[in-house]
Enzyme design. Sequence first.
Site, PDB file in Angstrom:
ATOM      1  CB  CYS A 124       1.237   1.290   1.748  1.00 34.16           C
ATOM      2  SG  CYS A 124       1.320   1.686   3.521  1.00 34.16           S
ATOM      3  CG  HIS A 235      -0.094   5.399   0.126  1.00 35.22           C
ATOM      4  ND1 HIS A 235      -1.108   4.488  -0.054  1.00 35.22           N
ATOM      5  CD2 HIS A 235       0.439   5.125   1.338  1.00 35.22           C
ATOM      6  CE1 HIS A 235      -1.194   3.699   1.008  1.00 35.22           C
ATOM      7  NE2 HIS A 235      -0.256   4.064   1.872  1.00 35.22           N
ATOM      8  CD  GLU A 237      -2.264   5.062  -3.412  1.00 36.82           C
ATOM      9  OE1 GLU A 237      -2.607   5.013  -2.217  1.00 36.82           O
ATOM     10  OE2 GLU A 237      -1.108   4.833  -3.799  1.00 36.82           O
TER      11      GLU A 237
END
Length: 314
Positions: A124, A235, A237
């Site tokens: 990001c 993202h 994660e």
Amino acid sequence: MAVSVLVQLSVLVTAITARQVTYNNRPVIGVLAQATDSKTHGDTYIPANYVKYLEQAGARVVPVRVREPVTYYVKLFSHINGVLFPGGSVGIVSSDYAKAARILYDMAVKANDAGDHFPLWGTCQGFQLLTNLTARHNLLQPTDAENISLPLDLTPEAKSSRLLSRMSQKTLHILTTENVTPNFHHYGLLLETFSQTESLTSFYRPISTNKGRKGKVFVSTIEAFKYPFYGTQWHPEVINFDWNPKQALDHTSNGVLISHYFSSFFVNEARLSGHKFPNLQAAADAIIENFRMNYQNDGTFQQTYYLNYTKTYQ
């Protein structure tokens, strides 16, 4: 960069490349900190989901501080096996986060040019940071892609990419047909801008694109041609480790599979790095478990590591 710093980097790279590099099954990855608006717990922070994301693939994590002298980054660089630039909300040009990243990026380029494998990953804001570090210009424009999960639209170059070429057909199908890539950004790198920026097209392969709510096409995944540098505007994660019910996240087994694939890919890149701490105790003293993690039981369920500027890594 000052001449004295270049000399330090040259000595470091020469020393590292002189070693016999073997496959490293104890990789340690640095995650770059950034300033926080709240000073209650610390001056800088690292979201815990990045730490867990790397740990799920078999790595340990060391926080990388900002506002440190170059000697700090040179020494730390020789001990870790990669760096992740996380998402956030600070500037990508002149913030402390960007200044520290410039030192790390330049060291990584120099090291890889000398045959010393050292990977970088940007997520990001970190993805946006990578484009600025390479192009030396802030090329971001509004994309309206806050809190939306999407399937990736692959480019023709995706098939030849290191990042996706080894992905199974099942996983690739999930990635391109299901809403498994979470986006939380108001700005991005438009495909048109990327295509017209020679410094980027000569350095990065665009692997995927996506459209924001207003139809603007932005680059969503990249990898460098020559270097083990990777970036996702989305993202990976947060899929496994963010539980805010207001966020558009796919917590299905397919979403989890996507998160595991990308964390494993990057950690495997770090396993190709021969950098290491001088001993087990030095590594134990540096890893992020030495720092306090805060849990916000307020409906966001965020977990965050906070740091201050007290020097603990000299």
